[in-house]
Structure formats: C-alpha cells, structure tokens
Design an enzyme around this catalytic site. Structure first.
Site, PDB file in Angstrom:
ATOM      1  N   GLU A  71       0.634  -1.239   0.044  1.00  0.00           N
ATOM      2  CA  GLU A  71       0.530   0.032  -0.290  1.00  0.00           C
ATOM      3  C   GLU A  71       0.375   1.160  -0.220  1.00  0.00           C
ATOM      4  O   GLU A  71       1.784   1.242   0.604  1.00  0.00           O
ATOM      5  CB  GLU A  71      -1.471   0.161   1.408  1.00  0.00           C
ATOM      6  CG  GLU A  71      -1.818  -1.049   0.932  1.00  0.00           C
ATOM      7  CD  GLU A  71      -2.851  -1.075   2.231  1.00  0.00           C
ATOM      8  OE1 GLU A  71      -4.108  -0.956   1.756  1.00  0.00           O
ATOM      9  OE2 GLU A  71      -2.817  -0.847   3.534  1.00  0.00           O
ATOM     10  N   CYS A  75       3.504   8.996   1.164  1.00  0.00           N
ATOM     11  CA  CYS A  75       4.240   7.899   1.995  1.00  0.00           C
ATOM     12  C   CYS A  75       4.362   6.008   1.573  1.00  0.00           C
ATOM     13  O   CYS A  75       3.292   5.392   0.738  1.00  0.00           O
ATOM     14  CB  CYS A  75       3.163   6.969   3.243  1.00  0.00           C
ATOM     15  SG  CYS A  75       3.751   6.321   4.539  1.00  0.00           S
ATOM     16  N   CYS A 116       6.729  -7.485   7.400  1.00  0.00           N
ATOM     17  CA  CYS A 116       7.539  -6.157   8.026  1.00  0.00           C
ATOM     18  C   CYS A 116       8.172  -7.730   9.010  1.00  0.00           C
ATOM     19  O   CYS A 116       7.520  -8.521   9.573  1.00  0.00           O
ATOM     20  CB  CYS A 116       7.341  -5.459   8.987  1.00  0.00           C
ATOM     21  SG  CYS A 116       8.459  -4.612  10.008  1.00  0.00           S
ATOM     22  N   CYS A 162       6.305  -4.925  16.114  1.00  0.00           N
ATOM     23  CA  CYS A 162       6.219  -3.168  17.440  1.00  0.00           C
ATOM     24  C   CYS A 162       4.433  -4.131  17.819  1.00  0.00           C
ATOM     25  O   CYS A 162       3.474  -4.512  17.012  1.00  0.00           O
ATOM     26  CB  CYS A 162       5.786  -2.199  16.571  1.00  0.00           C
ATOM     27  SG  CYS A 162       7.568  -1.882  16.088  1.00  0.00           S
ATOM     28  N   CYS A 214       0.847  -1.525  15.685  1.00  0.00           N
ATOM     29  CA  CYS A 214       1.520  -1.263  14.037  1.00  0.00           C
ATOM     30  C   CYS A 214       0.480  -3.233  13.565  1.00  0.00           C
ATOM     31  O   CYS A 214       1.392  -4.243  13.736  1.00  0.00           O
ATOM     32  CB  CYS A 214       3.118  -1.413  14.239  1.00  0.00           C
ATOM     33  SG  CYS A 214       3.202  -0.972  11.867  1.00  0.00           S
ATOM     34  N   CYS A 239      -0.820   6.368   9.489  1.00  0.00           N
ATOM     35  CA  CYS A 239       0.003   5.401  10.171  1.00  0.00           C
ATOM     36  C   CYS A 239      -0.144   4.527  10.435  1.00  0.00           C
ATOM     37  O   CYS A 239      -0.923   4.418  11.548  1.00  0.00           O
ATOM     38  CB  CYS A 239       0.896   6.254  11.456  1.00  0.00           C
ATOM     39  SG  CYS A 239       1.335   7.922  10.922  1.00  0.00           S
TER      40      CYS A 239
HETATM   41  N1  SAH Z   1       9.244   0.675  10.048  1.00  0.00           N
HETATM   42  C1  SAH Z   1       9.992   1.870  10.456  1.00  0.00           C
HETATM   43  C2  SAH Z   1       8.606   2.436   9.240  1.00  0.00           C
HETATM   44  C3  SAH Z   1       7.054   2.303   8.813  1.00  0.00           C
HETATM   45  S1  SAH Z   1       6.085   2.608  10.306  1.00  0.00           S
HETATM   46  C4  SAH Z   1       9.260   1.878  11.608  1.00  0.00           C
HETATM   47  O1  SAH Z   1       8.568   2.071  12.247  1.00  0.00           O
HETATM   48  O2  SAH Z   1       9.784   3.599  11.829  1.00  0.00           O
HETATM   49  C5  SAH Z   1       5.826   4.493  10.118  1.00  0.00           C
HETATM   50  C6  SAH Z   1       5.718   5.112  12.083  1.00  0.00           C
HETATM   51  O3  SAH Z   1       4.584   4.884  12.387  1.00  0.00           O
HETATM   52  C7  SAH Z   1       6.217   4.702  12.785  1.00  0.00           C
HETATM   53  O4  SAH Z   1       7.163   5.792  13.595  1.00  0.00           O
HETATM   54  C8  SAH Z   1       5.325   3.501  13.321  1.00  0.00           C
HETATM   55  O5  SAH Z   1       5.899   3.731  15.050  1.00  0.00           O
HETATM   56  C9  SAH Z   1       4.065   4.158  13.190  1.00  0.00           C
HETATM   57  N2  SAH Z   1       2.915   3.453  13.523  1.00  0.00           N
HETATM   58  C10 SAH Z   1       2.970   2.331  13.945  1.00  0.00           C
HETATM   59  N3  SAH Z   1       2.014   1.219  13.426  1.00  0.00           N
HETATM   60  C11 SAH Z   1       0.537   2.623  14.032  1.00  0.00           C
HETATM   61  C12 SAH Z   1      -0.222   3.143  14.617  1.00  0.00           C
HETATM   62  N4  SAH Z   1      -1.325   2.541  15.123  1.00  0.00           N
HETATM   63  N5  SAH Z   1      -1.080   4.684  14.982  1.00  0.00           N
HETATM   64  C13 SAH Z   1       0.545   5.304  14.761  1.00  0.00           C
HETATM   65  N6  SAH Z   1       1.418   4.806  15.144  1.00  0.00           N
HETATM   66  C14 SAH Z   1       1.643   3.747  14.000  1.00  0.00           C
HETATM   67 FE1  SF4 Z   2       7.590  -3.495  10.989  1.00  0.00          FE
HETATM   68 FE2  SF4 Z   2       5.709  -1.832  11.824  1.00  0.00          FE
HETATM   69 FE3  SF4 Z   2       7.326  -1.967  13.794  1.00  0.00          FE
HETATM   70 FE4  SF4 Z   2       7.627  -0.393  11.792  1.00  0.00          FE
HETATM   71  S1  SF4 Z   2       6.222   0.279  13.342  1.00  0.00           S
HETATM   72  S2  SF4 Z   2       9.171  -1.975  12.176  1.00  0.00           S
HETATM   73  S3  SF4 Z   2       6.467  -1.195  10.361  1.00  0.00           S
HETATM   74  S4  SF4 Z   2       5.695  -3.135  12.850  1.00  0.00           S
END
Ligand code: SAH
Ligand code: SF4
Length: 403
Positions: A121, A134, A141, A145, A148, A378
């Site tokens: 996406e 973006c 991934c 996290c 996420c 995000c």
């Molecule tokens: N993997 C990389 C880039 C992708 S995530 C990283 O983790 O930095 C882009 C941003 O969105 C990151 O800061 C991530 O922590 C945040 N993010 C992930 N899930 C989210 C959620 N459910 N609500 C708000 N931000 C989120």
């Molecule tokens: Fe992967 Fe989501 Fe963690 Fe970014 S925030 S490293 S996309 S699991």
C-alpha cells in the site's frame, strides 16, 4: 464528501504485461547500471551515454510509460529497446480517497518465482504547504511492534529498488503531475507540485532493505528526474542501530526514529527490536548521525497509547533523553486497527504531554490522523499478502499443476 474506493485494476493493467518476462526493468537501475545494460543490448559505445540520458529523462522527468513515446529516438531503436527493456509500472489495483483528501493505493507486484503476486500500500497526504507521499519498502515486516498493523503481517519479501522508486512514478501518474498531464490539470497546489515530500513510513523497515532503498532514493533525488531534494525525503526506522550512521553517510535523507517509549522496559514491549538495540545505543547512533544541525533535525516519532507511555513522567524522561540532539518530536495519536489491544490517549493527555515538550523547547506537533476512514493512517497499512508456509506452497503448486 465520503470516502470512495475505485477498482481500477483492469484499466490500469499495463497492456505490455504479457510480453517476455525476460525484458529488463529500467526503473530501479542507476544511471551506471542503465548504461551497462545498454551495452549488453548492443548499443554502440559512442551512443550509450546519450541514450541513457534520453531514456532517463523520458522515464523520470517526463513520465512516459512506453518506448514508443520517446520521440527523439529513432523508430528502429525504440523497437529494439522495447524488446530488451520494460518500463512497466506496478499494477494499481484500487484507489481509495478519504473524506479528508488522503488517497491510498493498493499496488500489485509482478509475479515472483513461486508464481505469487504480492501487494503493498501507498498513501498520499495533501496539506496546505506540502503533499507527502508515504511509500513502502517491504511487503510486510520482520519486526513485530505490538501497536502496528503491518507488524502482524509476516515479512513476505523486500521490494526491489524499482518497486520502491516506481511508487513515486505511480503517484505522479494518478495525481496528474507529469508535464504532459499538467496541461489538463494546471493547478498543482504547492509550487507546481503534488508530491513535495516522500516518507519511507509505509510498510516495512527500510534499514532491513538497505541497498534497494539507497538506490531508489538516489533515483528519486536525481536532479534530472523526479528531482526531490534529500531534505524532503525522510527515512523512518524502528531503530536498526548498526545501519543508522551508515544510512546518513550513504543515503543522506532526513531521519525519523520510532521511539515510542522512554524506558527500555516500556520500549521492549512496544518495539521488540529494543531488546537487541536498547534506547541508549539508539540515541548514541542518533548523536552520530552525520550533518545534524538546528536546520537538520531528527524527528522522533511517539505514538500516544492510553495508559502505556503517556504520563507526564514519560514526557519529562523524553526531554532528558533528547538532550543534546537536534530533534523534533512527532506525537502520533494511536490509530486503531481490528484486533489491537491498545487505545489512543485522551486528547487532554496528549495536549499536556505536548506542553512539557514545548516548554523544553521542542517543537512537537501532534500529527492529525489522516485517512483513518480508509485505513490509510500511520500503522494501519497491511496487505493480504502472506508468506506461505511449506505446506501451503505444496498445496498451491499442486493446484496450479492441476490447472
Ligand atoms: N518501519 C518503520 C517505518 C514504518 S512505520 C518504522 O517503524 O519506523 C511509520 C510510523 O508509524 C512509525 O513511527 C510507526 O511506529 C508508526 N505507527 C505504527 N503503527 C501505528 C499506529 N497504529 N498508530 C500510529 N502510528 C503507528
Ligand atoms: Fe515494522 Fe510496523 Fe514496527 Fe515499523 S512500526 S518496524 S512497520 S512492525
């Protein structure tokens, strides 16, 4: 306006897709690699550099999608190039437009060696003074996290450099930003552009796909093509410490760090990679990031999770941690997704948290959630692509052998 979803796959499917898969994709090659490839295709040495520049300009500056459109190249040569190379885009499966103008596209990748076609996406967020694209760097991934949505999808594969840079081309197609489209669409909002900024904040961890991300960012920032300054490109990482300083030296974009916790105990739960690279090591790498100044700061992303990381003590610890680093903080209200265990902090709590940061001199804008109605905010991105286990693969193979 309510959100709309357009199924545009049939119209967008490149008609060339059925042609020989052996054609080498041009998108994703560096200038040097393209020149070499032209040599292999039999282009005489004297012409190679000129041809490389012509193709480069047509693809990245003018946005054509076929060799036939390259009008300053002879017809015979265009045909020869078309046999050896492809400039196909990824397939756009759907386009969703949020009621706030955010757009999300589902892109389908070419068939891989197992015959699967994965999807990623990409999101476009228009704002008054900028238009941010973006983009994704991986399908899924490897990291997990816990807040996420992408993290619930196993890594399927890295995107190629062409698939990463190609996302910017597709956004320009769909937003009608190429010179030939602007005639019909004469009022791009910001300084003659729709896409003014690119953030590697879609699916995946860009520093686990270092080489392809590096090549793609070279292409996107090349002055004779898409020409986006590296100061307008931000790479976001969850904290792959050994690659951070190297990224600054070799990729040279702006950096964002997904911090989200102020003690190792909390961050271990939110970003499990923290167990490998704890906060003090991460901040050490940030301090060593080349070229930092007040005009070139690191963005620390901090997702606001109710009752988890949102106390005033957290805010004060955050201020302490960032001491000495030219930094901005992006407070991100948590964007929920089906099945999550977390909730977004209350608005008052977020404001009080921001206030502590502001008083300490950190600009800390609260990022307004965009595109939530189309799951484009995000951390909400996830495609249906799953890495198949051995059993499923056998079943797939059996099914396709019987077909
Ligand atoms: N993997 C990389 C880039 C992708 S995530 C990283 O983790 O930095 C882009 C941003 O969105 C990151 O800061 C991530 O922590 C945040 N993010 C992930 N899930 C989210 C959620 N459910 N609500 C708000 N931000 C989120
Ligand atoms: Fe992967 Fe989501 Fe963690 Fe970014 S925030 S490293 S996309 S699991």
């Amino acid at each position: 306006m309510t959100a709309v979803t357009l199924d545009i796959a049939p119209k967008m499917r490149p008609e060339t897709q059925s042609r020989s898969p052996a054609r080498l994709p041009v998108i994703g090659l560096t200038r040097g690699e393209l020149t070499e490839a032209l040599a292999k295709a039999g282009i005489p040495e004297k012409q190679r550099r000129m041809r490389m520049r012509q193709i480069w300009s047509w693809v990245y500056h003018r946005g054509v999608t076929s060799f036939a459109s390259m009008s300053d190249i002879s017809k015979d040569l265009r045909q020869k190039l078309d046999e050896a190379f492809s400039i196909d885009r990824l397939e756009v499966v759907t386009e969703q437009i949020s009621n706030d103008g955010t757009r999300k596209w589902l892109l389908r990748l070419p068939r891989d060696e197992r015959g699967q076609r994965h999807e990623v996406e990409m999101v476009y967020i228009p704002e008054e003074d900028r238009g941010t694209l973006c983009i994704s760097s991986q399908v899924g991934c490897t990291l997990t996290c816990t807040f996420c949505h992408t993290g619930t999808q196993k890594l399927v594969r890295n995107l190629t450099a062409g698939e990463i840079a190609g996302q910017v081309l597709i956004a320009r197609d769909r937003l009608m930003e190429w010179p030939h489209q602007l005639e019909a669409n004469p009022t791009p909002p910001v300084g003659g552009r729709y896409v003014t900024n690119v953030v590697l904040m879609g699916m995946g961890e860009p520093l686990y796909n270092f080489d392809n991300v590096k090549t793609a960012m070279e292409i996107v920032s090349d002055g004779e093509g898409i020409s986006l300054s590296k100061r307008r490109i931000t790479l976001s990482t969850s904290g792959v410490v050994p690659q951070i300083v190297r990224a600054g030296a070799e990729i040279g974009t702006m950096l964002a760090i997904s911090l989200h916790g102020t003690t190792d105990e909390i961050r271990n739960k939110l970003v499990p990679l923290n167990k490998k690279y704890p906060i003090n090591e991460l901040l050490g790498a940030c301090r060593a990031y080349p070229g930092l100044s007040n005009a070139r700061r690191i963005t620390f992303e901090y997702v606001m999770l109710k009752g988890v990381n949102d106390t005033l003590a957290d805010a004060k610890r955050l201020v302490q941690l960032l001491k000495g680093i030219p930094a901005k903080v992006n407070l991100i209200p948590f964007n929920p997704w089906p099945g999550t265990q977390y909730e977004c902090s209350d608005w008052d709590t977020i404001e009080r948290f921001a206030e502590v940061l502001n008083r300490a001199g950190y600009a800390s804008p609260v990022r307004t959630p965009r595109g939530r109605d189309i799951m484009a905010a995000c951390g909400q991105l996830k495609s249906e692509s799953q890495r198949l286990g051995a059993k499923e693969r056998l079943a797939m193979d059996a099914a396709s052998a019987g077909a």
